[in-house]
Design an enzyme around this catalytic site. Structure first.
Site, mmCIF file in Angstrom:
data_model
loop_
_atom_site.group_PDB
_atom_site.id
_atom_site.type_symbol
_atom_site.label_atom_id
_atom_site.label_comp_id
_atom_site.label_asym_id
_atom_site.label_seq_id
_atom_site.Cartn_x
_atom_site.Cartn_y
_atom_site.Cartn_z
ATOM 1 C CB CYS A 113 -0.936 0.005 1.203
ATOM 2 S SG CYS A 113 -2.019 -1.420 1.226
ATOM 3 C CG HIS A 253 -3.201 3.502 2.146
ATOM 4 N ND1 HIS A 253 -3.728 3.068 0.957
ATOM 5 C CD2 HIS A 253 -3.215 2.429 2.988
ATOM 6 C CE1 HIS A 253 -4.044 1.787 1.074
ATOM 7 N NE2 HIS A 253 -3.750 1.384 2.290
ATOM 8 C CG ASN A 283 -6.671 -0.808 1.374
ATOM 9 O OD1 ASN A 283 -5.977 -0.338 0.468
ATOM 10 N ND2 ASN A 283 -6.155 -1.289 2.483
HETATM 11 O O1 UT7 Z 1 -3.732 -1.041 3.738
HETATM 12 C C1 UT7 Z 1 -2.809 -1.854 4.399
HETATM 13 C C2 UT7 Z 1 -2.871 -1.677 5.850
HETATM 14 N N1 UT7 Z 1 -4.096 -2.209 6.350
HETATM 15 C C3 UT7 Z 1 -4.481 -1.849 7.543
HETATM 16 O O2 UT7 Z 1 -3.833 -1.047 8.157
HETATM 17 C C4 UT7 Z 1 -5.706 -2.485 8.109
HETATM 18 C C5 UT7 Z 1 -5.675 -2.345 9.591
HETATM 19 N N2 UT7 Z 1 -6.758 -3.055 10.300
HETATM 20 C C6 UT7 Z 1 -8.038 -2.679 10.225
HETATM 21 O O3 UT7 Z 1 -8.416 -1.807 9.466
HETATM 22 C C7 UT7 Z 1 -9.005 -3.337 11.188
HETATM 23 O O4 UT7 Z 1 -8.275 -4.065 12.145
HETATM 24 C C8 UT7 Z 1 -10.018 -4.287 10.487
HETATM 25 C C9 UT7 Z 1 -11.041 -3.462 9.735
HETATM 26 C C10 UT7 Z 1 -9.310 -5.233 9.565
HETATM 27 C C11 UT7 Z 1 -10.772 -5.095 11.545
HETATM 28 O O5 UT7 Z 1 -11.406 -4.228 12.477
HETATM 29 P P1 UT7 Z 1 -11.243 -4.497 14.035
HETATM 30 O O6 UT7 Z 1 -12.034 -3.481 14.729
HETATM 31 O O7 UT7 Z 1 -9.759 -4.558 14.335
HETATM 32 O O8 UT7 Z 1 -11.936 -5.897 14.219
HETATM 33 P P2 UT7 Z 1 -11.331 -7.284 14.740
HETATM 34 O O9 UT7 Z 1 -10.406 -7.865 13.728
HETATM 35 O O10 UT7 Z 1 -10.810 -7.096 16.137
HETATM 36 O O11 UT7 Z 1 -12.622 -8.188 14.797
HETATM 37 C C12 UT7 Z 1 -13.711 -7.892 15.717
HETATM 38 C C13 UT7 Z 1 -14.820 -8.891 15.492
HETATM 39 C C14 UT7 Z 1 -14.351 -10.339 15.460
HETATM 40 O O12 UT7 Z 1 -15.335 -11.131 16.079
HETATM 41 P P3 UT7 Z 1 -15.148 -11.635 17.607
HETATM 42 O O13 UT7 Z 1 -13.886 -12.440 17.608
HETATM 43 O O14 UT7 Z 1 -15.030 -10.384 18.419
HETATM 44 O O15 UT7 Z 1 -16.392 -12.416 17.848
HETATM 45 C C15 UT7 Z 1 -14.321 -10.679 13.988
HETATM 46 O O16 UT7 Z 1 -14.492 -12.052 13.746
HETATM 47 O O17 UT7 Z 1 -15.437 -8.665 14.220
HETATM 48 C C16 UT7 Z 1 -15.501 -9.890 13.486
HETATM 49 N N3 UT7 Z 1 -15.417 -9.586 12.059
HETATM 50 C C17 UT7 Z 1 -16.501 -9.335 11.304
HETATM 51 N N4 UT7 Z 1 -17.804 -9.300 11.582
HETATM 52 C C18 UT7 Z 1 -18.648 -9.003 10.575
HETATM 53 C C19 UT7 Z 1 -14.309 -9.499 11.295
HETATM 54 N N5 UT7 Z 1 -14.650 -9.197 10.027
HETATM 55 C C20 UT7 Z 1 -16.006 -9.099 10.006
HETATM 56 C C21 UT7 Z 1 -16.935 -8.805 9.000
HETATM 57 N N6 UT7 Z 1 -18.237 -8.765 9.314
HETATM 58 N N7 UT7 Z 1 -16.557 -8.547 7.732
#
Ligand code: UT7
Length: 326
Positions: A113, A253, A283
């Site tokens: 990215c 980004h 993204n």
């Molecule tokens: O461009 C390159 C660089 N990329 C980045 O910098 C991305 C950085 N990370 C992020 O943007 C975020 O961490 C994400 C958007 C990827 C995820 O958001 P988050 O708030 O960190 O969520 P999480 O991974 O901690 O997941 C929270 C919950 C989980 O469920 P449990 O374990 O709490 O029951 C996931 O399984 O959300 C669940 N989850 C979803 N639920 C519905 C993960 N993806 C989804 C989804 N729909 N698509």
């Protein structure tokens, strides 16, 4: 002083729109979750058979036309992409052929990215030394091909597209003031696609494994991204003897609205001074900044003399900034 001035921008987005509501019908996710956690509402998906070099060529033709230059005046093509058409030849060479400018240097760079700013930094060095007068820097990605469409934690995040800028060496006070490129391979496994490399040569088994697809430790990455980008924007401001309030527009980004908001807050910038389009495109990795820049210019958001700051963070890990005086 010989500086690289951005003399044009162009972009290309595929027609097909995939909304969060469409995704709700395909997997266990909701529009509400995606919007709240990322800011994304929809993304573009390339047509069947449409490649990264196809989209890159569209963006390149767009910028050449808008800048009103002849393709033959381009001396260098740099294409930032994590999703090249093939391992080699580079997608940049394919774009060069399609522009009909055989002979000029053309290569891809891999910085995920952060790739567009890496490309800008490399082109800027060629221009400042007088080796090159006009450089085409493109960011183009077809992430929809490297996503596991069963994995809701990654596939909802990304989209396809391309953006491009033309840089020209001129004796001016404006142009690219600084670029800062960084990497830390300690975190290489936080965001990767392990397929088809020397570590994972192609076998029938590999095609069935996750090595084929993008894998990401999202929440860990999130924390590193926020901290790193806050430091990166301050580094860019201070290196140019500026204050945070001197930044007229931030073109970040587009990974996550929460990361963008945290970076803007660190600079003390109101969100009116931040370009956000991830709601419409998701993204698009190396393509996100040149697409956002092209839109900001079309909307009249940049005036002569403005300080425009680019920042990016991605796989590698890599991160980078560029400060431009318009
Ligand atoms: O461009 C390159 C660089 N990329 C980045 O910098 C991305 C950085 N990370 C992020 O943007 C975020 O961490 C994400 C958007 C990827 C995820 O958001 P988050 O708030 O960190 O969520 P999480 O991974 O901690 O997941 C929270 C919950 C989980 O469920 P449990 O374990 O709490 O029951 C996931 O399984 O959300 C669940 N989850 C979803 N639920 C519905 C993960 N993806 C989804 C989804 N729909 N698509």
């Amino acid at each position: 002083m010989l500086r690289s001035r951005i003399i044009g921008t162009g972009s290309y987005l595929p027609d097909r729109i995939l909304t969060n509501v469409d995704l709700e019908k395909q997997m266990d996710t909701t529009d509400e979750w995606i919007r709240a956690r990322t800011g994304i509402r929809e993304r573009r998906i390339a047509a069947e058979g449409e490649t990264t070099s196809d989209m890159a060529t569209h963006a390149a033709r767009c910028v050449v036309e808008k800048a009103g230059i002849r393709p033959s005046s381009i001396d260098l093509i740099i294409l930032a992409t994590a999703t090249p058409d093939m391992a080699f030849p580079s997608s940049a060479c394919i774009v060069q052929h399609r522009l009909g400018i055989s002979g000029v240097a053309a290569f891809d760079i891999s910085a995920a990215c952060s790739g567009f700013i890496y490309g800008l930094g490399i082109a800027d060095q060629f221009i400042r030394t007088g080796t090159v007068r006009t450089a085409l820097v493109i960011g183009a990605e077809r992430f929809s091909k490297i996503l596991d469409w069963q994995d809701r934690t990654t596939c909802v995040l990304f989209g396809d597209g391309a953006g491009a800028v033309l840089l020209r060496g001129e004796e001016v006070e404006s142009g690219i003031l600084s670029t800062h490129l960084h990497a830390d391979g300690t975190y290489a496994d936080m965001l990767m696609v392990a397929r088809k490399g020397s570590r994972n040569p192609i076998t029938d088994e590999l095609i069935q494994t996750e090595a084929e697809y993008l894998i990401m430790r999202g929440s860990e990455l999130f924390k590193v991204a926020v901290k790193t980008l806050e430091e990166a924007v301050v580094e860019a401001v201070e290196a140019n003897g500026l204050a945070c309030e001197d930044v007229d527009l931030l073109v970040p980004h587009q990974a996550n609205i929460r990361i963008i908001t945290a970076t803007a807050k660190r600079l003390g910038l109101p969100m009116e001074k931040v370009v956000v389009n991830l709601d419409r495109y998701g993204n698009t990795s190396a393509a996100s900044i040149p697409i956002a820049l092209d839109e900001a210019l079309a909307e009249g958001r940049i005036r002569q003399g403005d300080h425009v700051l680019f920042e990016a963070f991605g796989g590698g890990l890599t991160w980078a900034s560029a400060m431009v005086r318009w």
